[in-house]
Design a protein around this motif. Structure first.
Motif, mmCIF file in Angstrom:
data_model
loop_
_atom_site.group_PDB
_atom_site.id
_atom_site.type_symbol
_atom_site.label_atom_id
_atom_site.label_comp_id
_atom_site.label_asym_id
_atom_site.label_seq_id
_atom_site.Cartn_x
_atom_site.Cartn_y
_atom_site.Cartn_z
ATOM 1 N N TRP A 104 0.824 -1.212 0.000
ATOM 2 C CA TRP A 104 0.000 0.000 0.000
ATOM 3 C C TRP A 104 0.854 1.256 0.000
ATOM 4 C CZ3 TRP A 104 0.549 3.568 3.850
ATOM 5 C CH2 TRP A 104 1.135 3.138 5.040
ATOM 6 N N LEU A 105 2.021 1.182 0.679
ATOM 7 C CA LEU A 105 2.888 2.348 0.765
ATOM 8 C C LEU A 105 3.565 2.636 -0.566
ATOM 9 C CD1 LEU A 105 4.236 4.550 2.452
ATOM 10 C CD2 LEU A 105 5.959 2.868 3.151
ATOM 11 N N VAL A 106 4.094 1.605 -1.205
ATOM 12 C CA VAL A 106 4.800 1.829 -2.459
ATOM 13 C C VAL A 106 3.845 2.206 -3.583
ATOM 14 C CG1 VAL A 106 4.779 -0.573 -3.268
ATOM 15 C CG2 VAL A 106 6.644 0.950 -3.941
ATOM 16 N N VAL A 107 2.635 1.641 -3.586
ATOM 17 C CA VAL A 107 1.654 2.035 -4.596
ATOM 18 C C VAL A 107 1.272 3.505 -4.410
ATOM 19 C CG1 VAL A 107 -0.733 1.687 -5.367
ATOM 20 C CG2 VAL A 107 0.773 -0.279 -5.007
ATOM 21 N N GLY A 108 1.085 3.918 -3.166
ATOM 22 C CA GLY A 108 0.790 5.322 -2.897
ATOM 23 C C GLY A 108 1.916 6.236 -3.347
ATOM 24 N N TYR A 112 1.867 9.210 -6.057
ATOM 25 C CA TYR A 112 2.403 10.506 -5.607
ATOM 26 C C TYR A 112 3.402 11.028 -6.620
ATOM 27 C CZ TYR A 112 4.871 13.744 -2.371
ATOM 28 O OH TYR A 112 5.446 14.834 -1.770
ATOM 29 N N TYR A 113 4.340 10.178 -7.035
ATOM 30 C CA TYR A 113 5.377 10.581 -7.993
ATOM 31 C C TYR A 113 4.773 10.990 -9.330
ATOM 32 C CZ TYR A 113 9.701 10.350 -10.731
ATOM 33 O OH TYR A 113 10.761 10.662 -11.552
ATOM 34 N N ALA A 114 3.719 10.314 -9.750
ATOM 35 C CA ALA A 114 3.153 10.550 -11.080
ATOM 36 C C ALA A 114 2.239 11.767 -11.139
ATOM 37 C CB ALA A 114 2.369 9.317 -11.533
ATOM 38 N N THR A 115 1.634 12.161 -10.003
ATOM 39 C CA THR A 115 0.585 13.183 -10.063
ATOM 40 C C THR A 115 0.899 14.473 -9.328
ATOM 41 O OG1 THR A 115 -0.523 12.202 -8.139
ATOM 42 C CG2 THR A 115 -1.203 11.426 -10.321
ATOM 43 N N LEU A 116 1.371 14.407 -8.095
ATOM 44 C CA LEU A 116 1.509 15.616 -7.289
ATOM 45 C C LEU A 116 2.533 16.585 -7.854
ATOM 46 C CD1 LEU A 116 1.133 14.490 -3.576
ATOM 47 C CD2 LEU A 116 -0.581 15.207 -5.230
ATOM 48 N N THR A 173 9.459 0.128 -9.151
ATOM 49 C CA THR A 173 8.209 -0.108 -8.421
ATOM 50 C C THR A 173 6.969 0.058 -9.299
ATOM 51 O OG1 THR A 173 8.201 2.210 -7.675
ATOM 52 C CG2 THR A 173 9.256 0.586 -6.234
ATOM 53 N N VAL A 174 7.058 0.878 -10.348
ATOM 54 C CA VAL A 174 5.921 1.034 -11.254
ATOM 55 C C VAL A 174 5.682 -0.251 -12.036
ATOM 56 C CG1 VAL A 174 5.069 2.254 -13.287
ATOM 57 C CG2 VAL A 174 6.141 3.534 -11.433
ATOM 58 N N LEU A 175 6.754 -0.870 -12.526
ATOM 59 C CA LEU A 175 6.617 -2.115 -13.266
ATOM 60 C C LEU A 175 6.149 -3.257 -12.374
ATOM 61 C CD1 LEU A 175 9.726 -2.171 -15.635
ATOM 62 C CD2 LEU A 175 7.339 -1.786 -16.255
ATOM 63 N N VAL A 176 6.698 -3.333 -11.179
ATOM 64 C CA VAL A 176 6.373 -4.448 -10.289
ATOM 65 C C VAL A 176 4.917 -4.388 -9.843
ATOM 66 C CG1 VAL A 176 6.837 -5.430 -8.005
ATOM 67 C CG2 VAL A 176 8.741 -4.789 -9.496
ATOM 68 N N HIS A 177 4.427 -3.196 -9.527
ATOM 69 C CA HIS A 177 3.077 -3.069 -8.980
ATOM 70 C C HIS A 177 2.046 -2.595 -10.000
ATOM 71 C CE1 HIS A 177 4.467 -3.809 -4.862
ATOM 72 N NE2 HIS A 177 5.535 -3.108 -5.213
ATOM 73 N N GLN A 178 2.477 -2.416 -11.260
ATOM 74 C CA GLN A 178 1.567 -2.122 -12.364
ATOM 75 C C GLN A 178 0.688 -0.896 -12.087
ATOM 76 O OE1 GLN A 178 1.484 -3.952 -15.458
ATOM 77 N NE2 GLN A 178 3.433 -4.543 -14.537
ATOM 78 N N THR A 179 1.291 0.133 -11.547
ATOM 79 C CA THR A 179 0.547 1.372 -11.343
ATOM 80 C C THR A 179 0.618 2.230 -12.597
ATOM 81 O OG1 THR A 179 2.521 2.298 -10.278
ATOM 82 C CG2 THR A 179 0.800 1.428 -8.846
ATOM 83 N N TRP A 180 -0.315 3.176 -12.744
ATOM 84 C CA TRP A 180 -0.410 3.959 -13.959
ATOM 85 C C TRP A 180 0.099 5.383 -13.707
ATOM 86 C CZ3 TRP A 180 -3.066 8.367 -13.120
ATOM 87 C CH2 TRP A 180 -4.005 8.380 -12.078
ATOM 88 N N VAL A 235 11.909 11.538 -0.210
ATOM 89 C CA VAL A 235 11.789 10.120 0.147
ATOM 90 C C VAL A 235 11.169 9.328 -1.004
ATOM 91 C CG1 VAL A 235 10.732 8.480 1.750
ATOM 92 C CG2 VAL A 235 11.630 10.660 2.601
ATOM 93 N N VAL A 236 10.173 9.896 -1.655
ATOM 94 C CA VAL A 236 9.462 9.198 -2.727
ATOM 95 C C VAL A 236 10.371 8.947 -3.929
ATOM 96 C CG1 VAL A 236 7.630 9.445 -4.456
ATOM 97 C CG2 VAL A 236 7.157 9.941 -2.051
ATOM 98 N N ILE A 237 11.139 9.952 -4.369
ATOM 99 C CA ILE A 237 11.964 9.770 -5.563
ATOM 100 C C ILE A 237 13.064 8.739 -5.336
ATOM 101 C CG2 ILE A 237 11.474 12.116 -6.342
ATOM 102 C CD1 ILE A 237 14.344 12.874 -5.524
#
Length: 298
Positions: A104-108, A112-116, A173-180, A235-237
């Protein structure tokens, strides 16, 4: 008696009509074009939307047109990694693996990285535009010049992010968790230069947002959030393996250049300028574009 009355009247006439010297009669000089360009004015919404749209289009075009020098970018990544290890700060991999273990943390963080990066930056621009119009132009100049100097870094120093390094076991983490949503990896990776990690504009823009909020906001909780935003972004980057610590330093240097340029142009840092502009009329550049837009078609 008559002589006294005449002298009194003469005295009153002299007092009520003081002599006007040549300096006082001379009209004030007209402001020069440079001084009018540097004077903060109330921004015009149509001009700002046009300027931001064109500027971001040019930024994306130039950033993605920089040659993706894969070999040089990977070599530079190895060099950065070795420098960080010699300094004892090479903990990006540890952070990356620790965060990846909490889904849940890494998906968030991926979202965060893609939008904010865009949402908060635009939000701060709108906030300054609406409530602090006298400071808007100087604040915008900081952001634009920070972004402009970053393009020089992308061209002169191609750098692969940690997730693209060879043999270092970083997790994308984007590839592993398939986030958009992220243009850094996944299906959108071909739309963006993958080797433009130095400097980090996620840090440059988030720190611009944070410092602007901290310097201008009047309520304490908003100032605290302003400082937390770039800290969380850092921290996110790193956790998503998109940047090294030193990429963040590069973003800070670019931001320092932006503040220096804005101060040199306006004579003060943005937050020290008046909240409302002294000149309510349109900026000379906006007025020129307005006359061009209203010119009748031939």
């Amino acid at each position: 008696m008559g002589e006294t009355s005449v002298k009194t009247l003469e005295t009153r006439t002299d007092l009520s009509s003081p002599a006007v010297t040549g300096d006082e009669a001379r009209p004030a000089p007209e402001p020069t074009l440079l001084s009018r360009l540097r004077a903060p004015r109330r921004p015009r919404i149509w001009f700002e939307i046009l300027l931001i749209a064109v500027s971001y289009w040019v930024y994306s075009l130039i950033r993605n047109a920089v040659p993706e020098q894969k070999a040089a970018a990977l070599a530079n990544a190895d060099w950065i990694w070795n420098v960080e290890r010699s300094l004892g700060i090479a903990v990006e991999q540890t952070v990356n693996h620790a965060v990846n273990s909490v889904t849940w943390l890494v998906v968030g963080m991926n979202y965060y990285y893609a939008t904010l990066h865009f949402v908060v930056t635009i939000g701060v621009l709108v906030w300054i535009y609406r409530l602090h119009p006298g400071r808007y132009a100087a604040t915008r100049l900081v952001l634009f010049s920070t972004t402009g100097i970053a393009l020089v870094g992308y061209y002169l120093y191609p750098l692969a992010p940690p997730r693209l390094m060879n043999g270092q076991n970083f997790i994308d983490t984007v590839l592993v968790h398939q986030t958009w949503g992220s243009m850094a990896s996944g299906n959108l990776k071909n739309m963006s230069n993958q080797y433009a990690a130095m400097p980090s504009m996620h840090i440059g823009w988030s720190l611009w947002c944070g410092l602007t909020i901290f310097a201008v906001a009047s309520v304490p909780w908003a100032r605290v959030l302003g400082l937390l935003y770039p800290t969380t972004t850092l921290v996110v980057i790193v956790a998503t393996a998109n940047h090294f610590w030193l990429d963040a330093v590069g973003g800070m240097i670019c931001l320092a250049f932006g503040f220096a340029l804005s101060r040199a142009w306006y004579g003060a840092l943005p937050h020290r300028l008046p909240r409302h502009p002294a000149f309510p009329g349109p900026h000379p550049a906006a007025a020129l574009l307005g006359r061009f837009r209203r010119r009748p078609a031939l």
